[in-house]
Design an enzyme around this catalytic site. Sequence first.
Site, PDB file in Angstrom:
ATOM      1  CG  ASP A 110      -7.937   3.161  -4.744  1.00 29.67           C
ATOM      2  OD1 ASP A 110      -9.162   3.164  -5.024  1.00 29.67           O
ATOM      3  OD2 ASP A 110      -7.145   2.331  -5.211  1.00 29.67           O
TER       4      ASP A 110
ATOM      5  CE1 TYR B 255      -6.772   3.358  -0.279  1.00 34.63           C
ATOM      6  CE2 TYR B 255      -4.382   3.429  -0.069  1.00 34.63           C
ATOM      7  CZ  TYR B 255      -5.523   2.839  -0.579  1.00 34.63           C
ATOM      8  OH  TYR B 255      -5.423   1.708  -1.356  1.00 34.63           O
TER       9      TYR B 255
ATOM     10  CD  GLU C  85      -3.008  -0.717  -0.053  1.00 35.51           C
ATOM     11  OE1 GLU C  85      -3.080   0.447  -0.499  1.00 35.51           O
ATOM     12  OE2 GLU C  85      -3.674  -1.648  -0.528  1.00 35.51           O
TER      13      GLU C  85
END
Length: 351
Positions: free
Chosen positions: A149, A131, A48
């Site tokens: 996203d 996020y 990520e």
Amino acid sequence: MRDSGEFDVSSALLDWYDRHAREMPWRVAPADRAAGVMPDPYRIWLSEVMLQQTTVAAVRDYFVRFTTRWPTVQALAAAPDDQVMGEWAGLGYYARARNLLKCAQVVTEQHGGTFPDTYDALLNLPGIGPYTAAAISAIAFDRPETVLDGNVERVMARLFDIHDPLPGSKPQLKKHAAALTPAARPGDYAQAVMDLGATICTPKSPACGICPVQAPCAARAAGTQSDLPRKTPKKPKPMRYGHVYIAQSDNGAFLMERRPDKGLLGGMLGWPGSEWSDGPAEAPPFPCEWQVLPGEVRHTFTHFHLILRIWTTTLPVGWSHDDLIVMEKHAFRPSDLPTVMRKAYDLWRST
């Protein structure tokens, strides 16, 4: 959304994901997950961080190299800073690489090498924002967090035919995404929406005919899917200019500098140089017979374009400078340089 009470978007996406999930080196396939295999939080976190503002295709090789060299968070925490920065070169946003190492060290030293499993606890780790905390919490620990996203934003904007431009519409898009996030299999669902945006609900020419959620899609009904999401126009990037000075002694040693911890390329090794600005050039780092090389280095950062001129000189063995680092030939590794500095080295080497 039309027929929202009749069409279960989450179930349709999960059914589609079970058949069409992309294979990725950090992902646990839906069939394996159903059999009880859980993702490695270290690998999810690493992927990520790497994927922020970067494509899956660009990240795959970096991820494999990182996890081969540092297979656990403890191994990464013990890695020398220069080696981590060198492996990161090419992914950009070097602050992420610095925070990557800091986060690995915090997880190792303060959490016993185990990532915390809640959104709030993850948010307290270096370099992990809302996020990333939501993505790790959902994908690694199957918690029903809302993952938003660019792919998910696009899917939500089209499903609900939202014309307010990004980034101002983010709260509205997140509200819709949260309402669709199921309590069961939230990790698979988060990946399903991202896969849908990456492979079917693409920025240009979305493949609506094979979309598993075409029926309730408000933008498809209105014929506006190709126009969404709308975005506030970006300002053009300014051009900056600078100079780099590559000095090598007769025995192959280089004079280098370590950049300040804060700012672009913070804490990384590089060549001495001028400020990057649109103003006049500064003086070289020390008086010498400098020669400018033909050609120039061009590089683009997040907020500006950069053009560098390269100057070179040869020094006698044993020459040193109080503010610079003598890098012996056997210790110098071009791979440890950030991309822009490696471009300067490549130009110097080619002349």
